[in-house]
Structures are given as C-alpha cells and as structure tokens.
Design a protein around this motif. Structure first.
Motif, short mmCIF file in Angstrom:
data_model
loop_
_atom_site.label_atom_id
_atom_site.label_comp_id
_atom_site.label_asym_id
_atom_site.label_seq_id
_atom_site.Cartn_x
_atom_site.Cartn_y
_atom_site.Cartn_z
N GLU A 155 -27.31 20.00 68.72
CA GLU A 155 -28.19 21.14 68.96
C GLU A 155 -27.98 21.76 70.33
O GLU A 155 -28.07 22.98 70.49
N LYS A 212 -39.83 21.83 64.69
CA LYS A 212 -39.17 20.70 65.35
C LYS A 212 -39.85 20.38 66.67
O LYS A 212 -40.10 19.22 66.99
N TYR A 248 -34.43 30.58 62.28
CA TYR A 248 -34.13 29.64 63.37
C TYR A 248 -35.38 29.35 64.20
O TYR A 248 -35.70 28.20 64.49
N GLU A 261 -26.39 29.89 68.46
CA GLU A 261 -27.60 30.41 67.83
C GLU A 261 -28.05 31.70 68.53
O GLU A 261 -28.48 32.64 67.88
N VAL A 262 -27.95 31.73 69.85
CA VAL A 262 -28.44 32.91 70.57
C VAL A 262 -27.63 34.15 70.22
O VAL A 262 -28.12 35.26 70.35
N VAL A 276 -27.67 29.72 79.41
CA VAL A 276 -26.58 29.80 78.44
C VAL A 276 -26.64 31.09 77.61
O VAL A 276 -25.95 31.22 76.62
N GLY A 277 -27.49 32.03 78.04
CA GLY A 277 -27.41 33.37 77.46
C GLY A 277 -28.46 33.73 76.44
O GLY A 277 -28.28 34.66 75.66
N ALA A 278 -29.58 33.00 76.39
CA ALA A 278 -30.64 33.36 75.46
C ALA A 278 -31.45 34.52 76.02
O ALA A 278 -31.74 34.56 77.21
N THR A 279 -31.83 35.46 75.15
CA THR A 279 -32.70 36.53 75.59
C THR A 279 -34.13 35.99 75.64
O THR A 279 -34.44 34.95 75.07
N PHE A 327 -26.85 25.62 70.26
CA PHE A 327 -27.78 26.61 70.80
C PHE A 327 -27.05 27.85 71.34
O PHE A 327 -27.49 28.98 71.14
N THR A 328 -25.93 27.59 72.02
CA THR A 328 -25.15 28.70 72.58
C THR A 328 -24.70 29.68 71.50
O THR A 328 -24.55 30.87 71.76
N PHE A 348 -35.69 35.52 72.26
CA PHE A 348 -35.14 34.40 71.53
C PHE A 348 -35.85 33.10 71.91
O PHE A 348 -36.07 32.23 71.08
N HIS A 380 -32.03 35.77 60.30
CA HIS A 380 -31.43 34.52 60.77
C HIS A 380 -32.21 33.96 61.94
O HIS A 380 -32.54 32.78 61.98
N ARG A 410 -23.33 35.20 78.24
CA ARG A 410 -22.68 34.70 77.02
C ARG A 410 -21.16 34.74 77.12
O ARG A 410 -20.47 34.07 76.37
#
Ligand code: ATP
Ligand code: MG
Lengths: 226, 295
Positions: free
Chosen positions: A98, B15, B8, A105-106, B209-212, A102-103, B215, B4, A79
């Motif tokens: 979106e 979606k 989401y 949202e995480v 891009v850094g999602a766990t 997304f970047t 997530f 949150h 991140r």
C-alpha cells in the motif's frame, strides 16, 4: 533539469545550511552529492522536491521556479519526482504494498495496472515476499528498499535519494545502485546524496562535494578523494 | 472526483477505521455520549415547554354580566369582546349552566344546592380565551370597561406567578440547551482533531508523494461521516430508551402530568441528532485536516 542560483538556506533557528551555492544538473545526468555530516546535503535534496524553500536565490526545476508555484500545482510537480527520504517516511499503518501503490493511486491509475507495477518494483528491490508486511515489521534495509520502490514505481523523470544505501550491506548497496543505473539508463535524472565513498568511486559518475554548507568540488567523472 | 477515487476513498476510510481501532472507538463513544445527553435534554426542555403551554392554555378570563340584560345587549357585548385583538374565543355561560357546573364540581354538598337552585345567585358570564397569555391583564382591563360587564375575574396573582415561572423555565432551558450544544460540538470536533493529529505524519508523507489535498481529505471526511452517523444512531437509540424509562417512572408516581410522546417530535429529534452528528463528524475532520495539508 535542476538549476540553483546563489541559493542560501537559513532554517528558522538561524542555522545556515547552504551558503550561496549554485549548481546545474542536466537532464538524464547521474550525480552524487557527498560531504561530511551536517554539510547541507539533505537540505539541497529537500530544495529539489520543494519540501523547503530557499531563503535567498532561485531554484529552478524542470524550468519552473519552485518559489512561484501555486499551492494547487505542487502535488502535480511532485509526481514527476521520485524521492527517497533519509528517514524513509513510510506510512506506518499501510503495508509495503500500500505504501508503494499509494503513489499510483493519487494519479488514478487503474487497479490492475497498479498491481502489475507494484509487483514489478517489489521484484526489482527483492521484497516480493514482504508485500503484506507493515513497515515496523521490516528491517532497516527492507524499509529502505520499500522507500526506493515507492520512489521509482511511477517512472518519474527525476529521482532524488538521500542516503539510499545508508542501512544496506555492500552487496545490497550495489544491487540498489544497479537499479538507479537502470532507471537512469531509461532516461531519468538521478541525484543521490551519499556517504558510501567506495561505491561512489566504483560508479564513476559526476560527484558534487558539499562541505561547510558550500560546494567545494564538482568532479565530472572519476575517483573522489576527500 | 472520479469513480475510481471515490471507491478508493471509501475503501481507505473503512480500512482506517479498522486500523485506528482505539481512536475510532473513542470517537464513536464521544459522539454517542455527548449526543445522548444533548438529546435527552432537548426532550426534557420540549416537555417543559409543552407543560408550560398546557398550563397557559387553561388560563381564561371570566366576564360576569349584569342582571337582566336583553339578548341584543348580550350579543353586543360578545361583539365587543371579539373585536379585541387578543381575544380568541368567547363562550357564553348562562347562570343555569354555571350553577350546574358548580354543582358537578361539588357533588358532596348536594343539600346546599337544593336551596340555592330556588333562587340562583350566579350571574350569566362569558368565558374568554386569549391568544397571548401575557396580554391577559390588559385584556381583562378592556373587558372591565365594556358596558354590561359587572365583574372580571382571571386569578391575577396565580396568572402572574405562573407566567414568570414558565418564562424563566423556557429561558433557562434554551440557554442550557445552547450551552450543551456548543459543548457537544467542541468535544466531538476536539476528538476528531486528536485522531487527525495522530496521523499528521501520514498526511505529510501523502503530500510529499504527490497527493492533492482532496485526495487526502476524502477518506478522512468519509471516516467522519461513518463515525458521526454511527455514533448518532446509537445515541438516538439510547435517548429513547432512557426517555421511555423516565416516563414509566414518572407515570407511576404522578400519572396526570402530560408528556410529549407524539411521533412527529420524536422523528424531528432523531433526524436533527443524526444530521448534527453527521455534520460535525464530516466538517470536523475536514477542518482539522487543514493545518496539516500545508506541506
Ligand atoms: N529542519 C531543520 N531546522 C533547523 N536546522 C536544520 C534543519 N534541518 C537541518 N538543519 C541543520 O542544517 C545543517 C545541514 O543539515 P543537513 O540535514 O542538510 O545535513 P546533511 O549534509 O544531510 O547531513 P547528514 O549527512 O548527517 O545527513 C545541519 O547543521 C542541521 O543541523
Ligand atoms: Mg542528510
């Protein structure tokens, strides 16, 4: 910020993409990586955000050895790094908005704040009118600018870009370079792999020349002539 | 997980279902079809079981008594019968009652009974109901040795044949149901695997891009919950429609066969099917993701 010691990367098929290189890039530096196709530029970039691990040697980013991360730490590490991939890697089923949001949202940014920041970067890259388009409905240059917007939207302290102007005309390329200059001025370290020698010369920044999987030259400032 | 992120994830799940319309449709259909087949089979096997139990319950042992026993001797025999483990219930049938029963079952031969009634040849007897039908032969043996019991009858051949038949039916039904359950699980989880596989690139990008992992997992699992529960709800509807049709058809031709129609069983089956669909929907997506999260 970035330190590589005697790094060798050998892919599974036996190809050695980087052969015993050492590099050091300081905080807030602006660095180009140039070199012929297949030299190992993308490999070097991928090591920085830890998409791949070195076969030998050490890669230290922000004081941390990328070999020593626990699985859980990797997302948080990433991140802090904005990445512009050579092949963009946009999510095809998500709109431009979106893909960028997304970047944020995480990191659980509030929805309002997300909107504000996404439209902010969309304006910077000149894509406000394409917010609701899907990546496949965009031109190559527009996809590239979406990828750039995504990489910088959460103000990372390090931005790495693999051929960020590869699909752009000279005028747009210069605009993009101006964006990189701006985020660099705001304190981010910027590393860009590129072929665009004329623009690199104009920018007058540190340039690392990779050739034959090794570092051939490390020019502090000034014109590059290969 | 914070509110949150939950919101989401929920939004994303809905979606994604819409955007991957065809894949979602295929998944729901797979859940619906496989669970419908499974549910109907469960109903059929339950009925088979019910049918077998019904038949078995009709089995009883008749212990015919010797002539001229005193009341206390009769009581003694009854006590001895009830002392045996496998004997559940004992009913005394006097010779008069026996004759009446016989008469009732043969109304068309009334003349015959006029002469018999003068000198009733039927003995007193005990009707013995057992706990375990498998124990009937052993129980009969025990009864035979009680003093005052002249003869024992339980339709040995029929009982043995019937018992083997019901045993086989039960076993076959259970095995078949187990196999179908496995096949259902396999089919549904494979379909989910396919939908996840189709989106492996998306998962990889999210990680980069850094999602766990969680997530990324939440929307997928919620998607699995939606698809699993929606598919199983449709299948519950289909199962009972088809079951009703089958019952109507069978009652038309053989009306005396007993069928299960009690609400308790229907409810149990509905709830089981629903949770089964929900669980493999959720776990299926959770597990299929694992491979692609390792970026
Ligand atoms: N995943 C991979 N598996 C195997 N070999 C690879 C892989 N990625 C790159 N290579 C090989 O490693 C070498 C260096 O590749 P790299 O992508 O780093 O080059 P590059 O300098 O970025 O080239 P370009 O300017 O064309 O993007 C090449 O020979 C390439 O074929
Ligand atoms: Mg490259």
């Amino acid at each position: 910020m970035i330190k590589m010691f005697n790094v060798t990367k050998r892919y599974e098929n036996g190809i050695i993409a980087l052969d015993n290189i050492s590099v050091s890039i300081d905080k807030e530096e602006f660095v180009f990586i140039v070199g012929p196709s297949g030299a190992g530029k993308s490999t070097l970039i991928k090591l920085i955000y830890r998409e791949i691990l070195p076969t030998m040697g050490q890669v230290i980013i922000n004081g941390r050895n990328i070999n020593r991360f626990k699985k859980k730490e990797i997302p948080y590490f990433r991140r802090n790094i904005g990445v512009i991939f050579q092949d963009f890697r946009l999510i095809e089923t998500k709109t431009v908005f979106e893909n960028i949001s997304f970047t944020l949202e995480v990191t659980e940014t509030p929805t309002k704040e997300i909107k504000r920041r996404v439209y902010n970067v969309l304006e910077m890259v000149g894509l406000t009118h394409k917010a609701d388009a899907l990546p496949l409905q965009l031109s190559g240059g527009e996809q590239q600018r979406t990828a750039i917007a995504r990489a910088i939207v959460n103000n990372p302290s390090l931005v790495v870009a693999d051929e960020p102007t590869g699909n752009l005309d000279p005028k747009t390329s210069r605009q993009i370079m101006d964006i990189f200059k701006e985020i660099n001025m705001r304190g981010a370290t910027v590393v860009i792999a590129s072929h665009a020698l004329d623009i690199i010369n104009e920018m007058n920044k540190r340039t690392i020349v990779v050739e034959n999987h090794r570092i051939k030259k490390d020019i502090k400032k000034g014109a590059v002539c290969i | 997980m914070k509110m949150h992120s939950l919101r989401y994830a929920l939004k994303q799940a809905l979606k994604n279902i819409k955007r991957n319309g065809l894949m979602s449709l295929i998944s729901v259909s797979t859940v619906t079809i496989t669970l419908s087949i499974l549910g109907i089979l469960i109903l059929l096997v339950s009925n088979l079981n019910f049918f077998a139990t019904n038949l078995e319950q009709k089995l009883e042992i008749s212990a015919f008594l010797a002539e001229g026993l005193s009341q206390s001797q009769q009581n003694q025999i009854e006590d001895q019968l009830l002392a045996f483990d496998n004997i559940q219930e004992v009913t005394f049938v006097s010779k008069e009652e026996a004759l009446k029963n016989l008469e009732e079952s043969m109304v068309d031969k009334k003349d015959l009974f006029d002469t018999i009634r003068e000198d009733n040849p039927l003995p007193d007897s005990f009707e013995v109901h057992v706990n375990e039908v498998e124990g009937i032969p052993a129980t009969a043996n025990y009864i035979k040795d009680i003093e005052g019991v002249q003869e024992v009858y339980y339709g040995q051949d029929i009982v043995e044949q019937l018992l083997t038949l019901t045993k086989t039916l039960r076993k076959a039904g259970t095995v078949f149901m187990g196999l179908l359950l496995l096949a259902t699980m396999f089919l549904i989880s494979n379909t989910i695997k396919l939908t996840v596989f189709a989106r492996r690139k998306e998962i990889e990008i999210m990680k980069l891009v850094g999602a766990t992992n969680w997530f990324i997992r939440w929307p997928f699992m919620l998607e699995g919950i939606f698809i699993g529960s929606f598919g199983s709800l449709i299948s519950i509807f289909i199962i009972f429609q088809i079951y009703r049709l089958i019952l109507v058809k069978i009652y038309q031709s053989i009306p005396f066969i007993p069928f299960l129609t009690n609400n308790h069983l229907m409810l149990t089956i509905s709830i089981s099917i629903f949770f089964f669909g929900l669980t493999i929907g959720t776990l299926g997506s959770g597990f299929s993701l694992r491979k692609f999260l390792d970026v």
